[in-house]
Design a protein around this motif. Structure first.
Motif, short mmCIF file in Angstrom:
data_model
loop_
_atom_site.label_atom_id
_atom_site.label_comp_id
_atom_site.label_asym_id
_atom_site.label_seq_id
_atom_site.Cartn_x
_atom_site.Cartn_y
_atom_site.Cartn_z
N THR A 129 -120.14 5.84 -43.30
CA THR A 129 -120.15 4.47 -43.82
C THR A 129 -119.64 4.47 -45.25
OG1 THR A 129 -122.07 3.91 -42.47
CG2 THR A 129 -121.54 2.43 -44.29
N LEU A 130 -118.71 3.56 -45.55
CA LEU A 130 -118.20 3.37 -46.91
C LEU A 130 -118.40 1.91 -47.31
CD1 LEU A 130 -116.54 4.03 -49.49
CD2 LEU A 130 -114.48 3.60 -48.13
N LEU A 131 -119.10 1.68 -48.42
CA LEU A 131 -119.32 0.34 -48.97
C LEU A 131 -118.81 0.30 -50.41
CD1 LEU A 131 -123.04 -0.15 -47.88
CD2 LEU A 131 -121.11 -1.37 -46.91
N GLU A 132 -118.08 -0.77 -50.76
CA GLU A 132 -117.67 -1.00 -52.14
C GLU A 132 -117.97 -2.45 -52.51
OE1 GLU A 132 -114.16 1.46 -53.95
OE2 GLU A 132 -113.53 0.68 -51.99
N TYR A 133 -118.50 -2.65 -53.71
CA TYR A 133 -118.82 -3.98 -54.20
C TYR A 133 -118.36 -4.09 -55.65
CZ TYR A 133 -121.60 -8.13 -55.39
OH TYR A 133 -122.01 -9.38 -55.81
N THR A 134 -117.39 -4.99 -55.91
CA THR A 134 -116.77 -5.08 -57.23
C THR A 134 -116.67 -6.53 -57.69
OG1 THR A 134 -114.57 -5.09 -56.21
CG2 THR A 134 -115.43 -2.96 -56.93
N PRO A 135 -117.80 -7.18 -57.97
CA PRO A 135 -117.74 -8.57 -58.44
C PRO A 135 -117.19 -8.66 -59.86
CG PRO A 135 -119.97 -7.75 -58.57
CD PRO A 135 -119.17 -6.68 -57.87
N LYS A 136 -116.56 -9.77 -60.16
CA LYS A 136 -115.96 -10.00 -61.47
C LYS A 136 -117.04 -10.28 -62.51
CE LYS A 136 -112.36 -12.84 -63.66
NZ LYS A 136 -111.37 -13.91 -63.43
N MET A 137 -116.94 -9.60 -63.67
CA MET A 137 -117.86 -9.83 -64.78
C MET A 137 -117.25 -10.76 -65.83
SD MET A 137 -119.37 -5.98 -65.28
CE MET A 137 -120.39 -6.47 -66.66
N ASN A 138 -115.98 -10.52 -66.16
CA ASN A 138 -115.23 -11.37 -67.09
C ASN A 138 -113.75 -11.19 -66.80
OD1 ASN A 138 -114.38 -8.98 -68.54
ND2 ASN A 138 -116.38 -9.00 -69.57
N MET A 146 -120.05 1.87 -55.40
CA MET A 146 -119.60 2.46 -54.14
C MET A 146 -120.72 3.30 -53.54
SD MET A 146 -116.40 5.03 -53.34
CE MET A 146 -117.18 6.47 -54.08
N LEU A 147 -120.85 3.24 -52.22
CA LEU A 147 -121.81 4.05 -51.49
C LEU A 147 -121.13 4.63 -50.26
CD1 LEU A 147 -124.73 5.05 -50.86
CD2 LEU A 147 -125.06 2.89 -49.62
N ILE A 148 -121.18 5.94 -50.12
CA ILE A 148 -120.71 6.62 -48.91
C ILE A 148 -121.91 7.32 -48.27
CG2 ILE A 148 -119.22 8.41 -47.94
CD1 ILE A 148 -117.31 7.97 -50.29
N VAL A 149 -122.15 7.05 -47.01
CA VAL A 149 -123.25 7.68 -46.27
C VAL A 149 -122.68 8.40 -45.06
CG1 VAL A 149 -125.40 7.30 -45.00
CG2 VAL A 149 -124.88 5.90 -47.00
N GLU A 150 -123.00 9.68 -44.93
CA GLU A 150 -122.61 10.48 -43.78
C GLU A 150 -123.85 11.13 -43.17
OE1 GLU A 150 -118.82 12.81 -43.67
OE2 GLU A 150 -118.97 12.59 -45.84
N SER A 151 -123.94 11.13 -41.84
CA SER A 151 -125.04 11.79 -41.15
C SER A 151 -124.54 12.43 -39.86
CB SER A 151 -126.16 10.80 -40.80
OG SER A 151 -126.80 10.32 -41.97
N ASP A 152 -125.08 13.61 -39.57
CA ASP A 152 -124.75 14.31 -38.33
C ASP A 152 -126.04 14.77 -37.66
OD1 ASP A 152 -121.83 14.37 -38.26
OD2 ASP A 152 -122.01 15.58 -40.08
N PHE A 153 -126.19 14.43 -36.38
CA PHE A 153 -127.36 14.81 -35.60
C PHE A 153 -126.88 15.48 -34.32
CE2 PHE A 153 -128.77 11.31 -38.17
CZ PHE A 153 -130.11 11.56 -38.47
N SER A 154 -127.53 16.59 -33.95
CA SER A 154 -127.39 17.05 -32.58
C SER A 154 -128.31 16.16 -31.75
CB SER A 154 -127.79 18.52 -32.46
OG SER A 154 -129.19 18.67 -32.57
N SER A 162 -125.48 13.10 -46.16
CA SER A 162 -125.12 13.04 -47.58
C SER A 162 -124.91 11.60 -48.00
CB SER A 162 -123.86 13.87 -47.85
OG SER A 162 -122.74 13.29 -47.20
N GLN A 163 -125.15 11.36 -49.28
CA GLN A 163 -124.92 10.03 -49.87
C GLN A 163 -124.18 10.22 -51.19
OE1 GLN A 163 -128.58 10.86 -49.45
NE2 GLN A 163 -128.07 10.61 -47.29
N VAL A 164 -123.08 9.49 -51.33
CA VAL A 164 -122.32 9.46 -52.58
C VAL A 164 -122.54 8.09 -53.21
CG1 VAL A 164 -120.01 9.52 -53.59
CG2 VAL A 164 -120.60 11.09 -51.73
N ILE A 165 -123.06 8.08 -54.43
CA ILE A 165 -123.38 6.83 -55.12
C ILE A 165 -122.60 6.76 -56.43
CG2 ILE A 165 -125.22 5.44 -56.15
CD1 ILE A 165 -127.18 7.09 -54.37
N ARG A 166 -121.91 5.62 -56.65
CA ARG A 166 -121.17 5.42 -57.89
C ARG A 166 -121.49 4.02 -58.42
NH1 ARG A 166 -120.85 10.06 -56.95
NH2 ARG A 166 -118.98 11.33 -56.60
N ILE A 167 -121.83 3.93 -59.71
CA ILE A 167 -122.12 2.65 -60.35
C ILE A 167 -121.45 2.65 -61.72
CG2 ILE A 167 -123.90 1.14 -61.28
CD1 ILE A 167 -125.82 2.30 -59.21
N GLY A 168 -120.66 1.61 -62.00
CA GLY A 168 -119.99 1.56 -63.28
C GLY A 168 -119.16 0.30 -63.47
#
Length: 204
Positions: A129-138, A146-154, A162-168
């Protein structure tokens, strides 16, 4: 060694094509370069790929990894998908469904799939899963997340997640910078590792 060369060859096209996101991340345990490519070829076909090259400070090892699939649209925002996840430890082909939606400030890509581990010789379930959210500030800056979520199950137990989290922030030239974290869980006991740091990137 041959698998590492194959992985690097597969990752190189990210840097030769437009319409990609490239981010460099410096964490307290690992450094990483992340590339994301998402291309619609026509109204039906789509190619999606997410690749990383990470460097472990303590182990002094480079670890390339790539997730990629070809998707065929069968309805509004929905499609069928076939792909492969390649890492140093395993090669996992997959078939499943794809969901994607995008507007000016929000995008989502979800790929649940049936997977096969060529290393463990087992079938399982995977989710990217890949999510990106970039609302305008000015007029000059957007909030960037950004959030990336990966999962593997037998079919018996959890293998890895794994989770990749980015905020800025993101400017008008699509340069991005801020804080982030890479989090991973392994095995049935969900042993967790957390890597905090700073990132800088650009969407081309």
């Amino acid at each position: 060694m041959k698998r590492n060369v194959l992985l690097l060859v597969l990752l190189l096209p990210f840097y030769g094509k437009s319409q990609i996101t490239v981010q460099a991340f410096a964490g307290n345990k690992e450094a990483e370069v992340l590339g994301i490519y998402n291309k619609d070829f026509n109204h039906k076909w789509n190619y999606f790929a997410s690749g990383t090259v990470s460097y472990d400070y303590d182990a002094k090892k480079v670890n390339p990894e790539i997730y990629q699939n070809i998707n065929y649209g069968v309805g509004k925002n929905w499609g069928v998908s076939a792909g492969v996840h390649i890492s140093r430890e395993d090669i996992m082909p997959s078939v499943g469904v794809a969901y994607g939606k995008e507007n000016d400030v929000f995008s989502i890509n979800v790929f649940p799939a049936l997977t096969y581990s060529t290393d463990a010789k087992n079938f399982g379930l995977g989710l990217y899963t890949l999510l990106e959210y970039t609302p305008k500030m000015n007029e000059k800056l957007n909030f960037y997340s950004m959030l990336i979520v990966e999962s593997d199950f037998s079919f018996k137990e959890h293998q890895s997640s794994s989770q990749v989290i980015r905020i800025g922030l993101e400017n008008k030239e699509k340069m991005q910078w801020g804080i982030g974290s890479n989090i991973s869980q392994t095995g049935s006991s969900f042993d967790t590792d957390i890597n905090f740091g700073l990132f800088i990137g650009k969407k081309i």
